[in-house]
Scaffold this motif. Structure first.
Motif, PDB file in Angstrom:
ATOM      1  N   PRO A  51       0.805  -1.223   0.000  1.00 28.38           N
ATOM      2  CA  PRO A  51       0.000   0.000   0.000  1.00 28.38           C
ATOM      3  C   PRO A  51       0.838   1.273   0.000  1.00 28.38           C
ATOM      4  N   SER A  52       2.125   1.158   0.336  1.00 24.46           N
ATOM      5  CA  SER A  52       2.969   2.351   0.380  1.00 24.46           C
ATOM      6  C   SER A  52       3.500   2.743  -0.988  1.00 24.46           C
ATOM      7  N   ASN A  53       3.242   1.919  -2.011  1.00 24.01           N
ATOM      8  CA  ASN A  53       3.764   2.166  -3.360  1.00 24.01           C
ATOM      9  C   ASN A  53       2.648   1.973  -4.370  1.00 24.01           C
ATOM     10  N   ARG A  54       2.061   3.061  -4.851  1.00 24.03           N
ATOM     11  CA  ARG A  54       0.904   2.966  -5.745  1.00 24.03           C
ATOM     12  C   ARG A  54       1.275   2.434  -7.127  1.00 24.03           C
ATOM     13  N   VAL A  55       2.566   2.461  -7.485  1.00 26.80           N
ATOM     14  CA  VAL A  55       2.980   1.940  -8.792  1.00 26.80           C
ATOM     15  C   VAL A  55       3.659   0.582  -8.652  1.00 26.80           C
ATOM     16  N   CYS A 310       6.596   3.209   5.889  1.00 26.56           N
ATOM     17  CA  CYS A 310       5.208   3.101   5.445  1.00 26.56           C
ATOM     18  C   CYS A 310       4.332   4.251   5.951  1.00 26.56           C
ATOM     19  N   LYS A 311       4.672   4.806   7.096  1.00 19.85           N
ATOM     20  CA  LYS A 311       3.863   5.873   7.674  1.00 19.85           C
ATOM     21  C   LYS A 311       4.402   7.269   7.363  1.00 19.85           C
ATOM     22  N   GLY A 312       5.491   7.348   6.596  1.00 21.22           N
ATOM     23  CA  GLY A 312       6.112   8.630   6.294  1.00 21.22           C
ATOM     24  C   GLY A 312       5.363   9.419   5.226  1.00 21.22           C
ATOM     25  N   ARG A 313       5.784  10.655   5.011  1.00 21.48           N
ATOM     26  CA  ARG A 313       5.072  11.557   4.100  1.00 21.48           C
ATOM     27  C   ARG A 313       5.199  11.132   2.642  1.00 21.48           C
ATOM     28  N   TYR A 314       6.176  10.283   2.318  1.00 16.01           N
ATOM     29  CA  TYR A 314       6.375   9.875   0.921  1.00 16.01           C
ATOM     30  C   TYR A 314       5.734   8.526   0.620  1.00 16.01           C
ATOM     31  N   SER A 315       5.120   7.948   1.618  1.00 16.08           N
ATOM     32  CA  SER A 315       4.409   6.690   1.433  1.00 16.08           C
ATOM     33  C   SER A 315       3.031   6.958   0.842  1.00 16.08           C
ATOM     34  N   ASP A 316       2.578   6.082  -0.035  1.00 20.29           N
ATOM     35  CA  ASP A 316       1.236   6.186  -0.595  1.00 20.29           C
ATOM     36  C   ASP A 316       0.190   5.528   0.288  1.00 20.29           C
ATOM     37  N   ALA A 317       0.611   4.949   1.390  1.00 24.43           N
ATOM     38  CA  ALA A 317      -0.324   4.258   2.275  1.00 24.43           C
ATOM     39  C   ALA A 317      -1.135   5.233   3.116  1.00 24.43           C
TER      40      ALA A 317
END
Length: 410
Positions: A51-55, A310-317
């Protein structure tokens, strides 16, 4: 003669019985069959969603990631790429005790293909996704020796089209006062000073490109397949599945029985990838002259604090689906010198072994596990097995059946 003939006949019968037994297919109990089925690669399935990577599963991202994976321009000397250490013909490792890029690393290169199935990356689990893992070596001074602004410039110069079609417009990097040539919060002193002079907005813009670089590489790595070995062809026959079937030699069958039984290998090396994706202190000695290495005890702290987790600002999750990170245990004494349990798929081609290449051969690994010496720090989870030389040889024979078979054509 008449008295000796029965003895000769009995000896011959015993010899024939032994030969027949040795050549007969092994039989397995119901419990053993259940364990064997759990080890079968047919049970593997697709990698879990990220979930942290939309691509993560975008074919266009995988194509971009494959190009980035092999691009040596992403290094300080223009000679090191991800593929320099993760070599496809060596099960995506490099056959060195420790990795070597710009300089010599401290740990063994891990295989890439099984990594998509693991919630933690690196020997100490200091990253919680494939894309976060891809970022670490790039900035490591002994691996790629690169910086974040340099990564952004390589992407802008050579991959702008595919990047922007996936992630949107890149920042304008033309003003070198705003975007220095070499700037990073974890680089050398000059790179850190240059990073500190950047505005928070410009730092975030570069971090976004840096994270997207990792996400594309991860998309490619998720396409790498773990192929079946002769062991899986054997199991296909055992469980009546269609396709190619194979047999095991008496030594290989005996080694498998030891693997799931007396030797207790399957306690940690279980599931279709033969790893529980956890961490264990197995009392492996430190490399002579190596810096202190506390394993998972240090890695779990790093992943919790990582801005690219996973919870950082650059995560897509957006904070959802990050259960592994949410419940990560910190300050557990059992984590001291605990290292990731590696997959045993293709293990024969991945010598030397353990987290820093301490053992040159599989027999040395098994000798260590049989003796179960005390850990140099923390507490080893091993218990003495007292495996004989023949038993170790049989287990090694079984492990060779885990080599990947050539790719099958339709």
């Amino acid at each position: 003669m008449s008295r000796r003939a029965p003895l000769a006949g009995a000896a011959l019968a015993a010899l024939l019985l032994a030969f027949t037994t040795a050549g007969a297919p092994p039989t397995w109990s119901e419990g053993e069959l259940k364990t064997l089925k759990s080890l079968w690669i047919a049970q593997l399935g697709a990698p879990p969603a990220d979930p942290s990577n939309r691509v993560a599963d975008d074919p266009a991202a995988a194509r971009l990631g494959e190009a980035l994976f092999s691009d040596a321009r992403l290094s300080a000397n223009g000679k090191v790429s991800c593929a320099s250490c993760h070599q496809p013909d060596r099960a995506f490792t490099d056959a060195r005790p420790t990795g070597r890029g710009i300089g010599a690393g401290a740990r063994r290169t891990m295989p890439v293909a099984p990594a998509a199935y693991s919630p933690w990356q690196f020997w100490d689990g200091r990253a919680d996704s494939l894309w976060a893992q891809a970022l670490g070596p790039v900035e490591n001074p002994v691996e790629h020796g690169f910086t974040r602004t340099e990564v952004a410039r390589v992407v802008a110069a050579h991959y702008r089209g595919p990047y922007e079609s996936l992630f949107g417009p890149m920042p304008d990097l033309s003003d070198r006062r705003r975007f220095p040539l070499r700037a990073s919060p974890v680089g050398d002193a000059a790179a850190r000073a240059a990073w500190a002079r950047m505005t928070p907005a410009d730092q975030a813009a570069v971090d976004r490109v840096f994270a997207d670089f990792g996400k594309a590489v991860a998309a490619y790595e998720r396409t790498l397949k773990v192929r079946p070995g002769r062991f899986d062809d054997y199991l296909a026959g055992v469980f009546g599945a269609p396709g190619r079937h194979a047999s095991l030699s008496p030594d290989e069958a005996a080694g498998l029985r030891l693997f799931i039984g007396k030797a207790r290998c399957a306690t940690c090396h279980n599931g279709p990838l033969l790893t529980n994706n956890g961490f264990a202190n197995t009392g492996v000695p430190a490399r002579p002259g190596a810096a202190p290495d506390h394993g998972r005890a240090a890695g779990v702290r790093q992943v919790v604090d990582d801005p690219f987790n996973c919870k950082g600002r650059y995560s897509d999750a957006q904070g959802e689906g990050c259960d592994e990170l949410e419940f990560a245990v910190v300050d557990d004494p059992a984590q001291v010198r605990a290292y990731k349990v590696p997959s045993l798929r293709g293990v024969r081609r991945r010598a030397p072994y353990m987290h820093a290449g301490q053992f040159a051969t599989l027999d040395q690994v098994l000798d260590h596990y049989s003796r179960a010496p005390a850990a140099p720090e923390g507490v080893s989870e091993l218990r003495t097995l007292d495996l004989s030389a023949d038993e170790r040889r049989q287990i090694v024979a079984f492990l060779r059946t885990l080599d990947e078979q050539p790719e099958r054509r339709p």
